[in-house]
Write a protein that holds these residues in place. Structure first.
Motif, PDB file in Angstrom:
ATOM      1  N   ASP A  66       0.852  -1.189   0.000  1.00 31.09           N
ATOM      2  CA  ASP A  66       0.000   0.000   0.000  1.00 31.09           C
ATOM      3  C   ASP A  66       0.889   1.241   0.000  1.00 31.09           C
ATOM      4  OD1 ASP A  66      -2.069  -1.798   0.271  1.00 31.09           O
ATOM      5  OD2 ASP A  66      -2.258  -1.504   2.438  1.00 31.09           O
ATOM      6  N   ALA A  67       0.412   2.303  -0.629  1.00 34.51           N
ATOM      7  CA  ALA A  67       1.192   3.542  -0.706  1.00 34.51           C
ATOM      8  C   ALA A  67       0.258   4.740  -0.662  1.00 34.51           C
ATOM      9  CB  ALA A  67       2.024   3.574  -1.986  1.00 34.51           C
ATOM     10  N   SER A  68       0.757   5.835  -0.080  1.00 35.20           N
ATOM     11  CA  SER A  68      -0.025   7.071  -0.044  1.00 35.20           C
ATOM     12  C   SER A  68       0.910   8.271  -0.057  1.00 35.20           C
ATOM     13  CB  SER A  68      -0.923   7.119   1.199  1.00 35.20           C
ATOM     14  OG  SER A  68      -0.154   7.253   2.376  1.00 35.20           O
ATOM     15  N   VAL A  69       0.429   9.383  -0.644  1.00 30.68           N
ATOM     16  CA  VAL A  69       1.159  10.650  -0.693  1.00 30.68           C
ATOM     17  C   VAL A  69       0.191  11.755  -0.282  1.00 30.68           C
ATOM     18  CG1 VAL A  69       2.451  12.284  -2.102  1.00 30.68           C
ATOM     19  CG2 VAL A  69       2.680   9.825  -2.523  1.00 30.68           C
ATOM     20  N   ASN A  70       0.596  12.553   0.708  1.00 30.93           N
ATOM     21  CA  ASN A  70      -0.230  13.657   1.195  1.00 30.93           C
ATOM     22  C   ASN A  70       0.494  14.982   0.986  1.00 30.93           C
ATOM     23  OD1 ASN A  70      -1.782  11.565   2.121  1.00 30.93           O
ATOM     24  ND2 ASN A  70      -1.846  12.237   4.239  1.00 30.93           N
ATOM     25  N   ARG A  71      -0.287  16.026   0.757  1.00 32.81           N
ATOM     26  CA  ARG A  71       0.270  17.379   0.655  1.00 32.81           C
ATOM     27  C   ARG A  71      -0.702  18.334   1.309  1.00 32.81           C
ATOM     28  NH1 ARG A  71       2.772  21.631   0.879  1.00 32.81           N
ATOM     29  NH2 ARG A  71       4.145  22.470  -0.754  1.00 32.81           N
ATOM     30  N   ALA A  72      -0.212  19.106   2.288  1.00 37.07           N
ATOM     31  CA  ALA A  72      -1.067  20.033   3.027  1.00 37.07           C
ATOM     32  C   ALA A  72      -0.766  21.468   2.630  1.00 37.07           C
ATOM     33  CB  ALA A  72      -0.866  19.843   4.524  1.00 37.07           C
ATOM     34  N   PHE A  73      -1.814  22.299   2.586  1.00 38.85           N
ATOM     35  CA  PHE A  73      -1.696  23.718   2.255  1.00 38.85           C
ATOM     36  C   PHE A  73      -2.436  24.528   3.311  1.00 38.85           C
ATOM     37  CE2 PHE A  73      -1.777  21.194  -1.594  1.00 38.85           C
ATOM     38  CZ  PHE A  73      -0.686  21.661  -2.324  1.00 38.85           C
ATOM     39  N   GLN A  74      -1.874  25.669   3.685  1.00 34.36           N
ATOM     40  CA  GLN A  74      -2.537  26.577   4.602  1.00 34.36           C
ATOM     41  C   GLN A  74      -3.185  27.695   3.801  1.00 34.36           C
ATOM     42  OE1 GLN A  74      -2.481  25.847   7.957  1.00 34.36           O
ATOM     43  NE2 GLN A  74      -4.054  27.430   8.254  1.00 34.36           N
ATOM     44  N   ILE A  75      -4.503  27.781   3.886  1.00 36.35           N
ATOM     45  CA  ILE A  75      -5.252  28.807   3.168  1.00 36.35           C
ATOM     46  C   ILE A  75      -6.082  29.574   4.185  1.00 36.35           C
ATOM     47  CG2 ILE A  75      -6.897  29.287   1.320  1.00 36.35           C
ATOM     48  CD1 ILE A  75      -6.175  26.615   0.081  1.00 36.35           C
ATOM     49  N   GLY A  76      -5.568  30.734   4.598  1.00 38.71           N
ATOM     50  CA  GLY A  76      -6.258  31.516   5.623  1.00 38.71           C
ATOM     51  C   GLY A  76      -6.336  30.743   6.923  1.00 38.71           C
ATOM     52  N   PHE A  77      -7.548  30.581   7.448  1.00 37.30           N
ATOM     53  CA  PHE A  77      -7.749  29.820   8.674  1.00 37.30           C
ATOM     54  C   PHE A  77      -7.990  28.341   8.391  1.00 37.30           C
ATOM     55  CE2 PHE A  77      -9.053  34.157   9.775  1.00 37.30           C
ATOM     56  CZ  PHE A  77      -8.265  34.366  10.895  1.00 37.30           C
ATOM     57  N   SER A  78      -7.815  27.937   7.153  1.00 42.00           N
ATOM     58  CA  SER A  78      -8.078  26.557   6.765  1.00 42.00           C
ATOM     59  C   SER A  78      -6.785  25.842   6.391  1.00 42.00           C
ATOM     60  CB  SER A  78      -9.039  26.505   5.573  1.00 42.00           C
ATOM     61  OG  SER A  78     -10.246  27.158   5.874  1.00 42.00           O
ATOM     62  N   ARG A  79      -6.745  24.573   6.755  1.00 37.61           N
ATOM     63  CA  ARG A  79      -5.650  23.704   6.334  1.00 37.61           C
ATOM     64  C   ARG A  79      -6.241  22.642   5.417  1.00 37.61           C
ATOM     65  NH1 ARG A  79      -0.484  22.170   7.939  1.00 37.61           N
ATOM     66  NH2 ARG A  79       0.032  19.958   7.638  1.00 37.61           N
ATOM     67  N   VAL A  80      -5.816  22.642   4.161  1.00 43.60           N
ATOM     68  CA  VAL A  80      -6.348  21.719   3.157  1.00 43.60           C
ATOM     69  C   VAL A  80      -5.307  20.646   2.870  1.00 43.60           C
ATOM     70  CG1 VAL A  80      -7.256  21.481   0.829  1.00 43.60           C
ATOM     71  CG2 VAL A  80      -7.735  23.556   2.145  1.00 43.60           C
ATOM     72  N   THR A  81      -5.718  19.391   2.984  1.00 45.08           N
ATOM     73  CA  THR A  81      -4.823  18.265   2.726  1.00 45.08           C
ATOM     74  C   THR A  81      -5.366  17.454   1.566  1.00 45.08           C
ATOM     75  OG1 THR A  81      -4.259  18.143   5.082  1.00 45.08           O
ATOM     76  CG2 THR A  81      -3.677  16.255   3.717  1.00 45.08           C
ATOM     77  N   LEU A  82      -4.509  17.210   0.590  1.00 44.71           N
ATOM     78  CA  LEU A  82      -4.848  16.366  -0.560  1.00 44.71           C
ATOM     79  C   LEU A  82      -4.089  15.051  -0.442  1.00 44.71           C
ATOM     80  CD1 LEU A  82      -4.600  19.017  -3.425  1.00 44.71           C
ATOM     81  CD2 LEU A  82      -6.634  18.339  -2.122  1.00 44.71           C
ATOM     82  N   GLN A  83      -4.742  13.973  -0.837  1.00 48.36           N
ATOM     83  CA  GLN A  83      -4.093  12.661  -0.755  1.00 48.36           C
ATOM     84  C   GLN A  83      -4.343  11.860  -2.021  1.00 48.36           C
ATOM     85  OE1 GLN A  83      -5.881   9.175   0.895  1.00 48.36           O
ATOM     86  NE2 GLN A  83      -4.253   8.917   2.405  1.00 48.36           N
TER      87      GLN A  83
END
Length: 748
Positions: free
Chosen positions: A692-709
């Motif tokens: 199994d494999a996974s890649v995550n990337r998090a971004f800070q947008i204002g008061f929000s933290r957005v994570t893509l996987q």
């Protein structure tokens, strides 16, 4: 029993005052208000350490028998700013309470090169017990963006999941019904969802999880295999926070924050709904008839300086068809519900160096098999639980003791193709007391003998269960050991000959001996180099008076039970590398489980009444390798699993069956096909392995933290067998390669 609890409360509140000075309090994180475990609280007198303690899972510490004088108090924890204060202790008898809030040290966190305990190190593992943190869970790749305890448990060498469907897990040779799973002190009967990637409670609400794979202390009882003791977070005390996530497997949300200004009362809640039946099934072009959801909520409060109170509730639902057509028409649908509510009161008497905990909960579980309009089988069980746990603190050791009372109701309505209808309602009561003094012989060396007395008034049975745990540190070496005797009054009936059979009916042990198990565990841990640790556990279990379903040469669920004995031998090895930005470990498990049973009818089949066999969960070899790192802001995780083949029942042949329940025309009634087994579990399935494999990337947008996987389950599309259909001898495989993408948004 309520009278006993009132007497205990009265005794605690009216006991004699402390005979010396005491310093106690809670240590929390300054922003969230969550308790911090493992914080070092030290008093220095004239430049030397005079008294010291570490906080427990509630962030509580207590320094007893302080001598008068002036001290410097230092409270330190990895990644946090050290709290320093001066303290004057005068003569007399007095309890001083000092609650401390620590704030993160951002610079120190960036400079750390060794991953600390909170990041998933095995420092807190000894003699069958492991502390599992949310950070450790998040490292393991999942088919969707939120982490789950199930994925971490599957990496442990002593834990066996027979497939990715059914929600059954086995710990060091024990059956699923022999595991005790608690959330905030509430019993969860079926802790896994029908899609085994998920537990019944999301890791997002978890604060910590203790896995006792064996040798657990006398505060736990009623099960003979293992204990999973999970505790949820209290919720952010200073600000509101929320999150939402979407993937082809699951959609979920959670919210937390203060209920009243000042954060004295907080809440946390979560909800999850599976979408795998539609979304993931469309991705792979394969039917996945599985559906589940869960709801959790908790309210926590600080009514006064000496008390902490919380109320928790959980509700889960699962529905699906596990396996193929079963050779007899449409697949049977299975459904189950978990419901639980509970309260906890943590109390610090104003005049005693003790900590008292009072728990009360109700848990219910219902499982059904067959179409909702024409049920084949149903089983329901519920439990009311009351318990009190008290800890007395002293320099030379602590005394843990408590008492409990429970009332259980079990109802079942069992029918099916090859049996008559069976209706049963049972009531079971139990009560008891335990004590476990912990003697601190020297720095790093402790021994804790214990005794649990378990009484079943409804069955007129009284059980004595001695327990023992010990640990010593010799330089870089840590040795630990555990042993104990365990009993289980309630047993689960399930036809383990068929991997696709997940229906379980609970029943009290019939008249006769109660199932029991003897655990013996020896553990060893050593830091080989900076960031490199080796941990090993050798274990032995002797199980007696087990109640298993009667062996027949034909597949069916039966309420006729027979007794069996078993023994388990095993060795778990773990090599861990923990140095930022890399984290890796490899686990190897060697185990052997064997049952021996006696049944007079077997002489007609095998010319003998005794038979030995490997049960379906006896996986001799397991390897789990995990690697995670951060590269240019991307979090990458890989996990590879290998498991040797498990035993299964080979079919000897087939015949026909016609139930003669009245006037039956044997010339026109076709009857049903019937399979006849060979000797029990005499075949071995192919080996299992998967990447199994996974890649995550998090971004800070204002008061929000957005994570893509982006993730892939079963990267090289290994065809891992789930089971062989006993009617058609056709093979049913586990889920194939499944790519997935997900998004999660955290709001603060």
């Amino acid at each position: 029993m309520c009278r006993l609890f009132c007497l205990l409360l009265f005794a605690v509140c009216s006991a004699q005052p402390a005979v010396s000075q005491v310093l106690r309090g809670f240590v929390t994180e300054v922003i969230s208000g969550e308790p911090l475990e493992g914080v070092n609280v030290v008093l220095y007198g004239e430049g030397e350490i005079s008294f010291g303690a570490a906080t427990d899972s509630d962030g509580f510490y207590l320094l007893p028998r302080l001598t008068p004088g002036r001290y410097v108090l230092r409270t330190s924890y990895v990644g946090y700013v050290t709290y320093v204060d001066s303290l004057d202790i005068g003569p007399g008898q007095e309890i001083h309470q000092l609650d401390i809030a620590l704030e993160e040290d951002e610079i120190l966190l960036q400079q750390l090169t060794i991953v600390d305990n909170a990041g998933g190190s095995t420092t807190l593992l000894s003699a069958g017990t492991e502390r599992i943190t949310p950070a450790a869970i998040e490292r393991v790749p999942m088919p969707e963006i939120t982490a789950d305890l199930s994925a971490y448990l599957a990496t442990l060498p002593g834990v066996v999941l027979v497939g990715d469907q059914g929600g059954q897990f086995y710990v060091r040779g024990g059956e699923p019904t022999q595991n005790l799973v608690l959330l905030d002190g509430m019993l969860i009967y079926q802790p896994f969802h029908i899609l085994s990637y998920y537990t019944a409670f999301p890791s997002e609400v978890l604060r910590s999880v203790d896995l006792h794979a064996g040798g657990f202390g006398p505060q736990f009882g009623g099960r003979i295999s293992s204990v999973v003791d999970a505790w949820s977070r209290n919720g952010n005390s200073s600000q509101f926070a929320a999150s939402g996530s979407v993937s082809p497997f699951l959609v979920g949300t959670h919210v937390e924050g203060p209920i009243v200004p000042g954060g004295r009362f907080t809440m946390i809640a979560s909800a999850r709904q599976s979408v795998v039946e539609d979304a993931a099934a469309n991705v792979i072009g394969q039917d996945i008839p599985l559906l589940f959801h869960d709801l959790f909520a908790k309210v926590h409060g600080r009514p006064n300086q000496n008390g902490r109170v919380s109320f928790s509730a959980i509700k889960t639902y699962d529905r699906g068809r596990v396996g193929g057509t079963r050779g007899i028409g449409a697949p049977d649908e299975v459904r189950w519900w978990n419901d639980a509510v509970g309260g906890r009161y943590l109390f610090l008497p104003g005049n005693l160096p003790i900590l008292a905990e009072f728990l009360m909960s109700w848990s219910g579980h219902t499982m059904q098999l067959g179409p909702s309009e024409d049920l084949i089988r149903t089983s329901s069980t519920s439990r009311i639980n009351m318990e009190a746990n008290v800890t007395h603190y002293s320099h030379r050791g602590d005394l843990h003791w408590g008492l409990f009372a429970r009332s259980l109701t079990l109802e079942s309505e069992l029918g099916g193709l090859y049996q008559n209808l069976d209706l049963k309602t049972e009531y079971v009561t139990e009560a008891g007391i335990y004590a476990a003094p912990e003697f601190k012989l020297s720095p790093g060396t402790s021994i804790s003998p214990g005794l649990r007395i378990h009484h079943f008034p409804s069955k007129s049975r009284l059980l004595f269960e001695p327990r023992l745990r010990a640990k010593t540190v010799l330089g870089d070496n840590e040795l630990s050991a555990a042993a104990g005797l365990y009993h289980q009054e309630l047993v689960g009936i399930n036809d383990r000959r068929d991997a696709a059979s997940v229906f379980t009916a609970w029943t009290a042990v019939p008249v006769g001996d109660i199932p029991r198990a003897l655990h013996v565990i020896i553990g060893y841990r050593r830091a080989l180099a900076e960031g490199v640790t080796i941990v090993t556990d050798a274990y032995y279990k002797r199980m007696s008076n087990l109640y298993i379903a009667e062996w027949t040469a034909r597949p069916r669920l039966t309420t006729r039970l027979q007794q069996a004995d078993g023994r388990v031998l095993g060795l778990d090895l773990r090599l861990e590398y923990s140095r930022a930005p890399y984290y890796a470990y490899i686990n190897y498990g060697l185990a052997s489980t064997e049952y021996e049973a006696m049944q007079s009818e077997l002489v007609h089949w095998f010319n003998e009444v005794f038979y030995k066999f490997r049960p379906a969960h006896d996986r001799r070899h397991q390897i789990n390798a995990m690697f995670s790192t951060s590269i240019y802001g991307f979090d990458v995780s890989l996990r590879w699993q290998f498991g040797s083949g498990r035993p299964f029942n080979r079919a000897y042949g087939f015949d026909g069956f016609l139930l003669m329940d009245g006037s039956v025309d044997v010339f026109t009634e076709a009857g049903e096909r019937r399979v006849i087994y060979e000797r029990p579990f005499n075949g071995v399935l192919p080996a299992y392995h998967r990447l199994d494999a996974s890649v995550n990337r998090a971004f800070q947008i204002g008061f929000s933290r957005v994570t893509l996987q982006a993730s892939v389950i079963n990267v090289y599309d290994r065809a891992n067998v789930f089971y062989l259909d006993v009617f058609t001898l056709e093979r049913s495989d586990q889920l194939p390669l499944i790519p997935s993408v997900g998004i999660k948004v955290d709001l603060q």
